[in-house]
Design a protein around this motif. Structure first.
Motif, PDB file in Angstrom:
ATOM      1  N   HIS A   6       0.847  -1.145  -0.049  1.00 44.52           N
ATOM      2  CA  HIS A   6      -0.131   0.085   0.103  1.00 44.52           C
ATOM      3  C   HIS A   6       1.032   1.291   0.018  1.00 44.52           C
ATOM      4  CE1 HIS A   6      -2.400  -3.151   1.912  1.00 44.52           C
ATOM      5  NE2 HIS A   6      -3.509  -2.633   1.533  1.00 44.52           N
ATOM      6  N   LEU A   7       0.460   2.168  -0.663  1.00 45.96           N
ATOM      7  CA  LEU A   7       1.194   3.418  -0.727  1.00 45.96           C
ATOM      8  C   LEU A   7       0.152   4.881  -1.021  1.00 45.96           C
ATOM      9  CD1 LEU A   7       4.020   4.744  -0.802  1.00 45.96           C
ATOM     10  CD2 LEU A   7       4.252   4.136  -3.385  1.00 45.96           C
ATOM     11  N   SER A   8       0.735   5.773  -0.248  1.00 45.83           N
ATOM     12  CA  SER A   8       0.212   7.025  -0.487  1.00 45.83           C
ATOM     13  C   SER A   8       0.905   7.969  -0.357  1.00 45.83           C
ATOM     14  CB  SER A   8      -1.054   7.339   0.525  1.00 45.83           C
ATOM     15  OG  SER A   8      -1.474   8.445   0.619  1.00 45.83           O
ATOM     16  N   GLY A   9       1.548   8.644  -1.538  1.00 45.38           N
ATOM     17  CA  GLY A   9       2.552   9.734  -1.739  1.00 45.38           C
ATOM     18  C   GLY A   9       3.744   9.126  -2.318  1.00 45.38           C
ATOM     19  N   VAL A  10       4.879   9.750  -2.019  1.00 46.61           N
ATOM     20  CA  VAL A  10       6.117   9.361  -2.706  1.00 46.61           C
ATOM     21  C   VAL A  10       6.861   8.676  -1.792  1.00 46.61           C
ATOM     22  CG1 VAL A  10       8.124  10.493  -3.790  1.00 46.61           C
ATOM     23  CG2 VAL A  10       5.977  11.629  -4.136  1.00 46.61           C
ATOM     24  N   LEU A  11       7.664   7.520  -2.388  1.00 46.77           N
ATOM     25  CA  LEU A  11       8.640   6.588  -1.612  1.00 46.77           C
ATOM     26  C   LEU A  11       9.600   6.369  -2.589  1.00 46.77           C
ATOM     27  CD1 LEU A  11       9.175   4.620   0.719  1.00 46.77           C
ATOM     28  CD2 LEU A  11       7.913   2.953  -0.564  1.00 46.77           C
ATOM     29  N   THR A  12      10.670   6.523  -2.039  1.00 43.70           N
ATOM     30  CA  THR A  12      12.205   6.326  -2.669  1.00 43.70           C
ATOM     31  C   THR A  12      12.665   5.356  -2.108  1.00 43.70           C
ATOM     32  OG1 THR A  12      13.215   8.174  -1.620  1.00 43.70           O
ATOM     33  CG2 THR A  12      11.879   8.779  -3.568  1.00 43.70           C
ATOM     34  N   ALA A  13      13.712   4.646  -2.758  1.00 38.77           N
ATOM     35  CA  ALA A  13      14.509   3.687  -2.294  1.00 38.77           C
ATOM     36  C   ALA A  13      15.851   4.031  -2.662  1.00 38.77           C
ATOM     37  CB  ALA A  13      14.356   2.154  -2.519  1.00 38.77           C
ATOM     38  N   LYS A  14      17.061   4.312  -1.871  1.00 39.25           N
ATOM     39  CA  LYS A  14      18.331   4.251  -2.157  1.00 39.25           C
ATOM     40  C   LYS A  14      19.099   3.011  -2.022  1.00 39.25           C
ATOM     41  CE  LYS A  14      22.811   6.952  -1.229  1.00 39.25           C
ATOM     42  NZ  LYS A  14      23.336   7.799  -0.707  1.00 39.25           N
ATOM     43  N   GLN A  15      19.399   2.272  -3.052  1.00 35.69           N
ATOM     44  CA  GLN A  15      20.011   1.051  -3.003  1.00 35.69           C
ATOM     45  C   GLN A  15      21.531   0.902  -2.551  1.00 35.69           C
ATOM     46  OE1 GLN A  15      18.452   0.438  -6.968  1.00 35.69           O
ATOM     47  NE2 GLN A  15      17.182  -1.242  -6.340  1.00 35.69           N
ATOM     48  N   ALA A  16      21.741  -0.462  -2.185  1.00 32.61           N
ATOM     49  CA  ALA A  16      23.224  -0.626  -1.717  1.00 32.61           C
ATOM     50  C   ALA A  16      24.315   0.067  -2.977  1.00 32.61           C
ATOM     51  CB  ALA A  16      23.526  -1.919  -1.470  1.00 32.61           C
ATOM     52  N   ASP A  17      23.839  -0.107  -4.209  1.00 33.16           N
ATOM     53  CA  ASP A  17      24.694   0.323  -5.280  1.00 33.16           C
ATOM     54  C   ASP A  17      24.773   2.133  -5.105  1.00 33.16           C
ATOM     55  OD1 ASP A  17      22.534   0.893  -6.493  1.00 33.16           O
ATOM     56  OD2 ASP A  17      22.644  -0.502  -8.102  1.00 33.16           O
ATOM     57  N   GLY A  18      24.215   2.489  -4.607  1.00 35.03           N
ATOM     58  CA  GLY A  18      23.955   4.132  -4.641  1.00 35.03           C
ATOM     59  C   GLY A  18      22.869   4.705  -5.373  1.00 35.03           C
ATOM     60  N   ASN A  19      22.292   4.112  -6.260  1.00 35.19           N
ATOM     61  CA  ASN A  19      21.424   4.440  -7.116  1.00 35.19           C
ATOM     62  C   ASN A  19      20.037   4.685  -6.176  1.00 35.19           C
ATOM     63  OD1 ASN A  19      22.826   4.408  -9.468  1.00 35.19           O
ATOM     64  ND2 ASN A  19      22.326   2.147  -9.673  1.00 35.19           N
ATOM     65  N   THR A  20      19.208   5.741  -6.611  1.00 34.23           N
ATOM     66  CA  THR A  20      17.920   5.907  -6.018  1.00 34.23           C
ATOM     67  C   THR A  20      16.777   5.871  -6.919  1.00 34.23           C
ATOM     68  OG1 THR A  20      19.053   7.429  -4.237  1.00 34.23           O
ATOM     69  CG2 THR A  20      16.529   7.541  -4.851  1.00 34.23           C
ATOM     70  N   LYS A  21      15.494   4.968  -6.486  1.00 32.98           N
ATOM     71  CA  LYS A  21      14.886   5.116  -7.495  1.00 32.98           C
ATOM     72  C   LYS A  21      13.412   5.146  -6.859  1.00 32.98           C
ATOM     73  CE  LYS A  21      14.149  -0.047  -6.937  1.00 32.98           C
ATOM     74  NZ  LYS A  21      13.965  -1.420  -7.529  1.00 32.98           N
ATOM     75  N   MET A  22      12.378   5.647  -7.448  1.00 35.01           N
ATOM     76  CA  MET A  22      10.921   5.792  -7.017  1.00 35.01           C
ATOM     77  C   MET A  22      10.409   4.400  -7.002  1.00 35.01           C
ATOM     78  SD  MET A  22       9.546   9.293  -8.511  1.00 35.01           S
ATOM     79  CE  MET A  22       8.146   9.161  -7.607  1.00 35.01           C
ATOM     80  N   LEU A  23       9.661   4.106  -5.656  1.00 35.23           N
ATOM     81  CA  LEU A  23       8.818   2.835  -5.607  1.00 35.23           C
ATOM     82  C   LEU A  23       7.267   3.034  -5.851  1.00 35.23           C
ATOM     83  CD1 LEU A  23      10.792   1.224  -2.506  1.00 35.23           C
ATOM     84  CD2 LEU A  23      11.238   0.955  -4.984  1.00 35.23           C
ATOM     85  N   SER A  24       6.651   1.963  -5.922  1.00 41.91           N
ATOM     86  CA  SER A  24       5.135   2.042  -6.006  1.00 41.91           C
ATOM     87  C   SER A  24       4.579   0.677  -5.579  1.00 41.91           C
ATOM     88  CB  SER A  24       4.815   2.325  -7.716  1.00 41.91           C
ATOM     89  OG  SER A  24       5.159   1.139  -8.539  1.00 41.91           O
TER      90      SER A  24
END
Length: 254
Positions: A34-52
């Protein structure tokens, strides 16, 4: 007067899936249900992505919710967690192999903000293997549904009985089971013993005062912050494609 279960809004189905699940570093350990709003993940390799909804979460990820965003995660051992707005959570370690309880290890670091969590299979069979780290304390569980809110001049809008903003520090509550709270003391200071909260109890760990960490104190229910979750997050209907067998009745906490 509202009871703790009336105030802690989180719907939970206790999972007891029979599939063998396990995780190695970098593996998927949870899914966003479940998600309401903006959620991001910074991964172990340093990349950041938006999640859904339905996005995987990996060991080592640092999850960040933005303003007004709530996110609910379901882990591979059927534990669940809801992140509050403006929160940062690091999945430091999550090892679960259903046939091998000796390998269980769950360590989640709440770097900012707050959460509600319900323990899963690891917490049921190896509760000593589960810990939540916060800036001022480490929490061990005893088969638990708990809430935590860490305030550092950023808890405006969280309701309290007196209508004032919650005080800076760590606010805790237990709806089911119990927790052991070990304060983090400054270098060179004597350690403080763990404090225990049981079902229906609230606690408050104040921030450092003149470089000294005071012990946690219990707070009457009519003085504790009310940390609520929106219905869109607390409802128990899983997102399409999210699996999990349930053999126990639904427990509605509202």
């Amino acid at each position: 007067m509202a009871t703790l279960k009336q105030r802690a809004v989180l719907l939970w189905v206790v999972g007891s899936g029979s599939a063998c699940a396990w995780a190695a570093p970098g593996d998927t350990v949870a899914q966003i249900t479940h998600l309401s709003g903006v959620l991001t993940a910074k991964q172990a390799d340093g990349n950041t992505k938006m999640l859904s909804v339905k996005s995987p979460v990996h060991e080592g990820d640092v999850l960040s919710t933005q303003a007004e965003a709530y996110a609910r995660l379901k882990f591979i051992d059927h534990s669940e967690m809801v992140l509050r707005p403006n929160s940062v959570l690091k999945i430091s370690e999550f090892t679960f192999r259903e046939p091998d309880p000796k390998g269980d290890k769950v360590r989640l670091e709440m770097l900012k903000g707050g959460f509600r969590a319900v323990s899963g299979m690891v917490g049921k069979r190896s509760r000593e293997s589960v810990s939540f780290s916060l800036p001022t304390a480490t929490i061990g569980i005893r088969g638990t549904h708990l809430g935590a809110l860490f305030c550092q001049n950023d808890c405006d809008g969280v309701p309290t009985p007196n209508g004032q903003t919650p005080a800076n520090g760590l606010h805790l509550d237990v709806a089911v089971g119990g927790i052991a709270v070990t304060p983090v003391t400054p270098p060179g200071a004597p350690p403080l013993p763990p404090a225990v909260l049981s079902a229906g109890q609230f606690g408050y760990l104040p921030p450092l005062q003149n470089g000294v960490q005071l012990p946690m104190i219990q707070v009457p229910a009519n003085q504790a912050p009310q940390v609520r979750m929106p219905a869109s997050i607390s409802q128990n209907s899983p997102a399409p494609g999210v699996s999990g067998k349930n053999s126990e009745p639904e427990c509605v906490i509202q």
